[in-house]
Design a protein around this motif. Sequence first.
Motif, short mmCIF file in Angstrom:
data_model
loop_
_atom_site.label_atom_id
_atom_site.label_comp_id
_atom_site.label_asym_id
_atom_site.label_seq_id
_atom_site.Cartn_x
_atom_site.Cartn_y
_atom_site.Cartn_z
N ILE A 105 0.75 -1.32 0.01
CA ILE A 105 -0.05 0.14 0.05
C ILE A 105 0.69 1.11 0.09
N GLY A 106 0.80 2.07 -0.72
CA GLY A 106 1.43 3.35 -0.91
C GLY A 106 0.81 4.45 -0.10
N SER A 107 0.67 4.34 1.12
CA SER A 107 -0.05 5.21 2.01
C SER A 107 1.20 6.34 2.32
N TYR A 108 2.44 6.19 1.99
CA TYR A 108 3.50 6.79 2.58
C TYR A 108 3.28 7.59 4.12
N PHE A 109 2.84 7.05 4.98
CA PHE A 109 2.52 7.45 6.20
C PHE A 109 1.62 8.49 6.30
N GLY A 110 0.60 8.52 5.12
CA GLY A 110 -0.34 9.46 5.51
C GLY A 110 -0.08 10.49 4.87
N SER A 111 0.95 10.84 3.98
CA SER A 111 1.37 11.85 3.19
C SER A 111 0.44 12.13 2.21
N ASP A 112 0.51 13.61 1.97
CA ASP A 112 -0.24 14.07 0.86
C ASP A 112 0.46 13.48 -0.65
N GLU A 113 1.38 13.02 -0.71
CA GLU A 113 2.09 12.76 -1.98
C GLU A 113 2.30 11.32 -2.00
N HIS A 114 2.48 10.55 -3.22
CA HIS A 114 2.58 9.48 -3.43
C HIS A 114 4.19 8.92 -3.43
N PRO A 115 4.45 8.03 -2.85
CA PRO A 115 5.74 7.55 -2.69
C PRO A 115 6.27 7.20 -3.85
N ALA A 116 7.69 7.65 -4.00
CA ALA A 116 8.29 7.35 -5.46
C ALA A 116 8.44 5.73 -5.92
#
Length: 187
Positions: A105-116
């Motif tokens: 899952i590309g949640s990126y710790f709940g960041s507004d950006e998609h993980p690279a």
Amino acid sequence: MDCTKELPSVTMGLVDDLEYRSSPPSIAQRVLISLAGTRPGSAMLAKTMARTDRLTLRITGGRHTLSAWLAGQPVIWLTVKGRRSGKSRRVPLTGIPLDGDLAVIGSYFGSDEHPAWALNLEANPEVEVTFEDRTVEATARRASSHEASDIWAAATIIYAGYARYRRRVDREIKVFVLEPRRLPSTE
């Protein structure tokens, strides 16, 4: 108790190939998971977890990660090629069992950006997945909406912070299914 028994799974997929397993977190681990799901906690983890996991792996000869030990999370390492550079990138992720394969899952710790890594995965779906000392070549694909629903349900069993991350962002969080690459049949 083996947490993967509570999750939907079928044998002969990536889970079996990697001998992947996870256990439910202890009380102390649940407290850490709760803190990690907060905005400050997830911001700190986004900046530090990959480095500390790499160091812990090096110290333990590739057998353990700090994430797995502190939070009880089963960590896989996904090696994906950069969409622009073509260089291999290795990223630690929580693997979510799905019908014998694994999802990420590309949640990126709940960041507004998609993980690279998620953007790289869309451009280059051929990956390597490592769990402890086993590595399997795999192919990634975006999860269908039905699969994504099952993956989110399973993910919150493994790590409750996923529910917070999902509520916190306005973007669609990318969900991928990793399936082992099989050699073509010679028949």
